[in-house]
Design a protein around this motif. Structure first.
Motif, mmCIF file in Angstrom:
data_model
loop_
_atom_site.group_PDB
_atom_site.id
_atom_site.type_symbol
_atom_site.label_atom_id
_atom_site.label_comp_id
_atom_site.label_asym_id
_atom_site.label_seq_id
_atom_site.Cartn_x
_atom_site.Cartn_y
_atom_site.Cartn_z
ATOM 1 N N GLY A 230 8.530 -5.457 -5.497
ATOM 2 C CA GLY A 230 8.471 -4.552 -4.351
ATOM 3 C C GLY A 230 9.828 -3.981 -3.997
ATOM 4 O O GLY A 230 9.957 -2.779 -3.713
ATOM 5 N N ILE B 220 1.523 -0.722 -5.585
ATOM 6 C CA ILE B 220 1.428 -2.185 -5.614
ATOM 7 C C ILE B 220 -0.014 -2.650 -5.524
ATOM 8 O O ILE B 220 -0.459 -3.491 -6.313
ATOM 9 C CB ILE B 220 2.275 -2.787 -4.474
ATOM 10 C CG1 ILE B 220 3.763 -2.609 -4.788
ATOM 11 C CG2 ILE B 220 1.941 -4.266 -4.275
ATOM 12 C CD1 ILE B 220 4.684 -3.057 -3.686
ATOM 13 N N ALA C 233 5.332 -8.474 -2.290
ATOM 14 C CA ALA C 233 5.926 -7.223 -2.769
ATOM 15 C C ALA C 233 6.103 -6.227 -1.626
ATOM 16 O O ALA C 233 7.131 -5.542 -1.529
ATOM 17 C CB ALA C 233 5.060 -6.622 -3.870
#
Length: 260
Positions: free
Chosen positions: A67, A95, A166
């Motif tokens: 992330g 994500i 993330a």
């Protein structure tokens, strides 16, 4: 020479067909055994602990870095078009739709898949599986069914956790650079996320989990040739799992895009 070449091709084709037949029987036996008692709940819980809890440190580090780095790398490109405010939405889409289940599955294939292949392979070559059959224990249900169920159940949970970590890494980067509050980040991030995105992500993670467990158990349960077979089972579990994960990713994305 031509006959010799044709013989080699025919022999390899026959070997491939026999292996596909073995895989089909293995998967069919799993679906048969999973529905029939006795149910090995204690071993299943132990496998969930081994696969899920013990993978948390590696998953946490990988998810956070994913992330953070993805956000850091995406900012200059968006800034060139004056669209830096879209960064939370871009990161969330990337994500949740793709990176969380895919990264989790690849990490699990390397850690969990190799461990399952090596563990069952060592039990096979040391005849522990044969000893279980003699002691009136169903080794397939105890060793294979429990592990496949555990990976199928735990990988989606780990994928959701990876997505959360993330996004936390992304928020830290965005907050440091744009001084964005948590509430504003969450609102911007999830306004582009639909139920289909969440469902497809969890569905992919479930398929990936089943693949990792099935491939690892198949190669470990059918290993041979002593210690060499154990190493080959562990290596094959990782390579084949990763290959199938990418194929499944492509197929699921095509189906989801068609629905979308």
């Amino acid at each position: 020479m031509k006959r010799s070449g044709r013989y080699v091709v025919s022999k390899r084709f026959d070997k491939l067909m026999l292996q596909l037949s073995d895989i089909y029987r293995f998967i069919s036996r799993f679906f048969k055994e999973v529905l029939l008692p006795p149910y090995e709940f204690k071993e299943m819980v132990r496998q969930c602990y081994e696969i899920g809890y013990k993978s948390l440190p590696l998953i946490t580090l990988t998810g956070f870095i994913t992330g953070l780095v993805f956000t850091k790398q995406s900012r200059p490109s968006l800034a060139e078009f004056g669209a830096a405010s879209w960064l939370p939405s871009l990161v969330a889409i990337a994500i949740i739709r793709a990176l969380a289940p895919l990264v989790t599955a690849l990490i699990a294939a390397g850690k969990v898949g190799s461990n399952i292949g090596a563990e069952l392979g060592s039990m096979k070559v040391t005849e522990q599986i044969d000893a279980m059959e003699v002691s009136a224990t169903n080794p397939f249900k105890f060793l294979v069914v429990t592990r496949i169920i555990a990976t199928t159940f735990m990988i989606p949970i780990l994928a959701a956790y990876t997505g959360f970590v993330a996004m936390l890494g992304s928020f830290i980067n965005v907050s440091q650079n744009e001084q964005t509050s948590l509430s504003a980040f969450v609102e911007d991030a999830f306004k582009s996320i639909s139920f289909l995105d969440l469902f497809s992500s969890m569905f992919k993670a479930t398929v990936f989990g089943f693949t990792i467990g099935a491939v690892g158990c198949y190669h470990g349960f059918n290993s041979s040739k002593g210690t060499e077979g154990v190493g080959k089972a562990a290596n094959s579990s990782v390579v084949v799992s990763m290959f199938l994960i990418f194929i499944e990713e492509i197929l699921v994305v095509q189906v989801v895009n068609a629905i979308r």
